[in-house]
Design a protein around this motif. Structure first.
Motif, PDB file in Angstrom:
ATOM      1  N   THR A  13       0.896  -1.272  -0.009  1.00 17.28           N
ATOM      2  CA  THR A  13      -0.133   0.139  -0.016  1.00 17.28           C
ATOM      3  C   THR A  13       0.842   1.158   0.077  1.00 17.28           C
ATOM      4  O   THR A  13       0.275   2.304  -0.382  1.00 17.28           O
ATOM      5  CB  THR A  13      -1.054   0.093   1.026  1.00 17.28           C
ATOM      6  OG1 THR A  13      -0.130  -0.183   2.403  1.00 17.28           O
ATOM      7  CG2 THR A  13      -1.939  -1.010   1.108  1.00 17.28           C
ATOM      8  N   VAL A  16       6.219   2.859  -2.545  1.00 16.85           N
ATOM      9  CA  VAL A  16       6.989   1.838  -3.507  1.00 16.85           C
ATOM     10  C   VAL A  16       6.203   0.700  -3.857  1.00 16.85           C
ATOM     11  O   VAL A  16       6.326   0.063  -4.645  1.00 16.85           O
ATOM     12  CB  VAL A  16       8.359   1.298  -2.545  1.00 16.85           C
ATOM     13  CG1 VAL A  16       9.175   0.424  -3.127  1.00 16.85           C
ATOM     14  CG2 VAL A  16       9.193   2.507  -2.345  1.00 16.85           C
ATOM     15  N   SER A  38       0.039  -3.459   6.806  1.00 19.09           N
ATOM     16  CA  SER A  38      -0.102  -3.657   8.107  1.00 19.09           C
ATOM     17  C   SER A  38      -1.407  -4.004   8.656  1.00 19.09           C
ATOM     18  O   SER A  38      -2.226  -4.258   7.755  1.00 19.09           O
ATOM     19  CB  SER A  38       0.164  -2.313   8.727  1.00 19.09           C
ATOM     20  OG  SER A  38      -0.876  -1.326   8.461  1.00 19.09           O
ATOM     21  N   ARG A  40      -3.663  -2.171  10.028  1.00 15.34           N
ATOM     22  CA  ARG A  40      -4.599  -1.237   9.527  1.00 15.34           C
ATOM     23  C   ARG A  40      -5.322  -1.559   8.295  1.00 15.34           C
ATOM     24  O   ARG A  40      -6.618  -1.312   8.022  1.00 15.34           O
ATOM     25  CB  ARG A  40      -3.799   0.181   9.276  1.00 15.34           C
ATOM     26  CG  ARG A  40      -4.562   1.133   8.814  1.00 15.34           C
ATOM     27  CD  ARG A  40      -3.553   2.421   8.450  1.00 15.34           C
ATOM     28  NE  ARG A  40      -2.996   2.306   7.018  1.00 15.34           N
ATOM     29  CZ  ARG A  40      -3.497   2.428   6.099  1.00 15.34           C
ATOM     30  NH1 ARG A  40      -4.789   2.863   6.023  1.00 15.34           N
ATOM     31  NH2 ARG A  40      -2.945   1.984   4.805  1.00 15.34           N
ATOM     32  N   SER A  41      -4.677  -2.162   7.367  1.00 10.25           N
ATOM     33  CA  SER A  41      -4.968  -2.496   5.876  1.00 10.25           C
ATOM     34  C   SER A  41      -5.660  -3.769   5.828  1.00 10.25           C
ATOM     35  O   SER A  41      -6.224  -4.119   4.925  1.00 10.25           O
ATOM     36  CB  SER A  41      -3.747  -2.260   4.975  1.00 10.25           C
ATOM     37  OG  SER A  41      -3.177  -1.044   5.295  1.00 10.25           O
ATOM     38  N   LEU A  83       8.518  -2.988   2.876  1.00 13.29           N
ATOM     39  CA  LEU A  83       7.987  -2.615   4.113  1.00 13.29           C
ATOM     40  C   LEU A  83       8.913  -1.759   4.661  1.00 13.29           C
ATOM     41  O   LEU A  83      10.004  -1.419   4.351  1.00 13.29           O
ATOM     42  CB  LEU A  83       8.239  -3.820   4.877  1.00 13.29           C
ATOM     43  CG  LEU A  83       7.197  -4.841   4.812  1.00 13.29           C
ATOM     44  CD1 LEU A  83       7.657  -6.456   5.419  1.00 13.29           C
ATOM     45  CD2 LEU A  83       5.996  -4.752   5.347  1.00 13.29           C
ATOM     46  N   SER A 179       8.936  12.264  -2.425  1.00 11.03           N
ATOM     47  CA  SER A 179       8.626  10.761  -2.474  1.00 11.03           C
ATOM     48  C   SER A 179       9.505   9.583  -1.908  1.00 11.03           C
ATOM     49  O   SER A 179       9.286   8.578  -1.549  1.00 11.03           O
ATOM     50  CB  SER A 179       8.367  10.587  -4.072  1.00 11.03           C
ATOM     51  OG  SER A 179       9.314  10.497  -4.697  1.00 11.03           O
ATOM     52  N   GLY A 182       8.640   8.327   1.516  1.00 10.99           N
ATOM     53  CA  GLY A 182       7.590   7.501   1.640  1.00 10.99           C
ATOM     54  C   GLY A 182       6.448   8.522   2.187  1.00 10.99           C
ATOM     55  O   GLY A 182       6.449   9.483   1.826  1.00 10.99           O
TER      56      GLY A 182
HETATM   57  P1  NAP Z   1       5.668   3.886   2.769  1.00  9.96           P
HETATM   58  O1  NAP Z   1       4.895   4.763   1.755  1.00  9.96           O
HETATM   59  O2  NAP Z   1       5.668   4.574   4.170  1.00  9.96           O
HETATM   60  O3  NAP Z   1       5.078   2.596   2.937  1.00  9.96           O
HETATM   61  C1  NAP Z   1       5.174   1.601   4.089  1.00  9.96           C
HETATM   62  C2  NAP Z   1       4.577   0.119   3.738  1.00  9.96           C
HETATM   63  O4  NAP Z   1       4.923  -0.508   5.033  1.00  9.96           O
HETATM   64  C3  NAP Z   1       3.103   0.385   3.870  1.00  9.96           C
HETATM   65  O5  NAP Z   1       2.336  -0.560   3.006  1.00  9.96           O
HETATM   66  C4  NAP Z   1       2.576  -0.047   5.205  1.00  9.96           C
HETATM   67  O6  NAP Z   1       1.384  -0.645   5.276  1.00  9.96           O
HETATM   68  C5  NAP Z   1       3.682  -1.233   5.667  1.00  9.96           C
HETATM   69  N1  NAP Z   1       3.792  -1.286   6.887  1.00  9.96           N
HETATM   70  C6  NAP Z   1       4.150  -0.382   7.849  1.00  9.96           C
HETATM   71  N2  NAP Z   1       4.139  -1.096   8.984  1.00  9.96           N
HETATM   72  C7  NAP Z   1       3.609  -2.178   9.037  1.00  9.96           C
HETATM   73  C8  NAP Z   1       3.814  -3.424   9.706  1.00  9.96           C
HETATM   74  N3  NAP Z   1       3.772  -3.206  11.143  1.00  9.96           N
HETATM   75  N4  NAP Z   1       3.456  -4.710   9.217  1.00  9.96           N
HETATM   76  C9  NAP Z   1       3.031  -4.684   7.820  1.00  9.96           C
HETATM   77  N5  NAP Z   1       3.357  -3.651   6.966  1.00  9.96           N
HETATM   78  C10 NAP Z   1       3.543  -2.554   7.613  1.00  9.96           C
HETATM   79  O7  NAP Z   1       7.142   3.720   2.636  1.00  9.96           O
HETATM   80  P2  NAP Z   1       7.657   3.614   1.145  1.00  9.96           P
HETATM   81  O8  NAP Z   1       8.389   4.892   0.516  1.00  9.96           O
HETATM   82  O9  NAP Z   1       6.860   2.908   0.086  1.00  9.96           O
HETATM   83  O10 NAP Z   1       9.036   2.814   1.395  1.00  9.96           O
HETATM   84  C11 NAP Z   1       9.075   1.248   1.677  1.00  9.96           C
HETATM   85  C12 NAP Z   1      10.332   0.529   1.892  1.00  9.96           C
HETATM   86  O11 NAP Z   1      11.112   0.842   0.766  1.00  9.96           O
HETATM   87  C13 NAP Z   1      10.916   1.369   3.100  1.00  9.96           C
HETATM   88  O12 NAP Z   1      11.826   0.465   3.802  1.00  9.96           O
HETATM   89  C14 NAP Z   1      11.896   2.501   2.519  1.00  9.96           C
HETATM   90  O13 NAP Z   1      13.226   2.748   3.199  1.00  9.96           O
HETATM   91  C15 NAP Z   1      12.417   1.653   1.253  1.00  9.96           C
HETATM   92  N6  NAP Z   1      12.773   2.470   0.186  1.00  9.96           N
HETATM   93  C16 NAP Z   1      11.975   3.661  -0.101  1.00  9.96           C
HETATM   94  C17 NAP Z   1      12.419   4.383  -1.346  1.00  9.96           C
HETATM   95  C18 NAP Z   1      11.356   5.583  -1.672  1.00  9.96           C
HETATM   96  O14 NAP Z   1      11.895   6.404  -2.676  1.00  9.96           O
HETATM   97  N7  NAP Z   1      10.505   6.042  -1.179  1.00  9.96           N
HETATM   98  C19 NAP Z   1      13.405   4.285  -1.969  1.00  9.96           C
HETATM   99  C20 NAP Z   1      14.071   2.995  -1.743  1.00  9.96           C
HETATM  100  C21 NAP Z   1      13.681   2.017  -0.781  1.00  9.96           C
HETATM  101  P3  NAP Z   1       0.145   0.343   5.671  1.00  9.96           P
HETATM  102  O15 NAP Z   1      -0.506   1.129   4.417  1.00  9.96           O
HETATM  103  O16 NAP Z   1      -0.998  -0.664   6.030  1.00  9.96           O
HETATM  104  O17 NAP Z   1       0.451   1.266   7.078  1.00  9.96           O
END
Ligand code: NAP
Length: 362
Positions: A13, A16, A38, A40-41, A83, A179, A182
């Motif tokens: 969700t 990424v 999570s 929540r979803s 995650l 972005s 997150g």
């Molecule tokens: P994000 O938008 O905050 O999404 C986080 C995801 O993790 C959501 O699907 C959330 O689900 C889930 N989550 C959070 N807590 C959880 C739990 N306790 N159990 C299961 N699921 C859980 O973050 P993002 O930017 O997409 O980044 C995701 C990962 O990729 C991170 O580790 C980040 O460091 C890495 N990353 C990001 C980028 C970037 O450009 N954004 C680039 C490289 C790497 P809910 O919606 O249900 O809360």
């Protein structure tokens, strides 16, 4: 009809995660069979659980229901992890222990000396670490990681120069898109019309990950890296202003031709997410720019410009790449495709064109 490999996305969700789901819709090798997030979803239809809907003209369509992120609830041989880093470590380990191939974006495990930290075009031979990982950890699955989003851009730009001239010192200043934080990420009042000269843990990641990636088979490269990071009011696309010194004096012409003539180690494997041009060198004085160049190669191409001598024997350049694609979902898909190509057993009954070369060296 060809069979595709069932795959799941954890953290589906998030920003990424949505990029994964979009890219998996028409993937020729992989079929998305489960999405996790999570509590929540959990139990909600995918579309209803999204907190943020991107403005991408290609909407995300997925009729799956969100599952809990446990191997009991999600059964797929390949599991992509988008995650949050706070929870990704133990969840990824649980899936690897259950036999899944975990292809992770999160920071966890990237620096473990038995875990590949991959950019297929640069260090595909680091896949060898999987054998050690399975022996050490006693699991039948595996964890493979892709670098931090800024590191991916920096390493792709530096790899041809390192291979040709031998890096000695790198200084890099990044201008990173919102972005990358997150959703909801950086508060709007902190970033609109502003530059924030700090991103938690980012400088250390650039220093340590780039030395692991560009070094030989998980031994840190023997060059210095100094990083300063900033968050800027750009939607997508991390820019890196880089200065580098090498084992010898390098001219603008030599550096430009090394970058232009560089050939990716996996160019002939037919990996679906591999861009035709992983690195595009621009001659214009004012490029690359996020708005104009970030989507090149469907987001998988890193654009490099302003390649020039620094007056002291080194080279300066500017590199730009899409943080959600080359720095995250696209990078992980390419990693999984490389794994399937190099480890045909991972394809199971699916019909995947297998590569002759087992561990392409970078
Ligand atoms: P994000 O938008 O905050 O999404 C986080 C995801 O993790 C959501 O699907 C959330 O689900 C889930 N989550 C959070 N807590 C959880 C739990 N306790 N159990 C299961 N699921 C859980 O973050 P993002 O930017 O997409 O980044 C995701 C990962 O990729 C991170 O580790 C980040 O460091 C890495 N990353 C990001 C980028 C970037 O450009 N954004 C680039 C490289 C790497 P809910 O919606 O249900 O809360």
């Amino acid at each position: 009809m060809t069979t595709r490999i069932p795959v799941a996305v954890l953290g589906a969700t998030g920003l990424v995660g949505q990029e994964f789901v979009r890219r998996l819709e028409e993937h020729p090798w992989f079929e998305l069979v489960a999405v996790g997030a999570s509590e929540r979803s959990t139990g909600r239809p995918y579309g209803d659980a999204l907190r943020h809907r991107s403005c991408d003209p290609r909407p995300v369509t997925c009729d799956l229901t969100i599952s809990p992120c446990t191997p009991d609830a999600i059964d797929a041989p390949i599991v992509f992890s988008a995650l949050d880093g706070a929870v990704a470590g133990p969840i990824g380990e649980a899936f690897a222990r259950a036999g899944a191939f975990v292809v992770s974006n999160a920071r966890n495990h990237r620096l473990d000396d038995d875990v590949p930290l991959l950019i297929p075009e640069v260090n595909a031979d680091h896949l060898e670490l999987i054998e050690r990982q399975r022996a050490v950890r006693g699991w039948s699955g595996a964890i493979v990681t892709n670098p931090n989003c800024a590191t991916a851009v920096i390493c792709l730009a530096l790899a041809p120069l390192h291979q040709a001239f031998g890096l000695r010192e790198v200084w890099v200043t990044t201008l990173q898109a919102v972005s990358g934080a997150g959703y909801p990420g950086v508060p709007s009042l902190d970033i609109l019309g502003n530059v924030v000269p700090w991103i938690d843990g980012e400088e250390e990641k650039i220093v340590r990950e780039s030395r692991k990636i560009l070094g030989g088979r998980a031994h840190p490269g023997e060059f210095g890296v100094s990083a300063q990071v900033t968050r800027v009011p750009v939607e997508h696309g991390h820019t890196a202003c880089i200065a580098a010194r090498f084992a010898r004096r390098v001219t603008t012409v030599e550096a430009t031709s090394a970058l232009r003539e560089w050939r990716s180690a996996v160019a002939d494997l037919g990996l679906p997410s591999a861009p035709t041009t992983p690195l595009r060198v621009r001659a214009e004085q004012d490029r690359p720019q996020p708005r104009r160049d970030v989507d090149r190669g469907d987001g998988m191409t890193v654009s490099v410009g302003r390649v020039r001598e620094d007056g002291n024997g080194g080279i300066r350049l500017v590199a730009l790449g899409h943080n959600l694609v080359r720095g995250a979902a696209g990078a992980a898909l390419l990693n999984a495709e490389l794994c399937v190509s190099a480890l045909p057993a991972l394809a199971g009954p699916a019909k995947i064109p297998a590569s002759e070369e087992r561990w392409p060296s970078g």
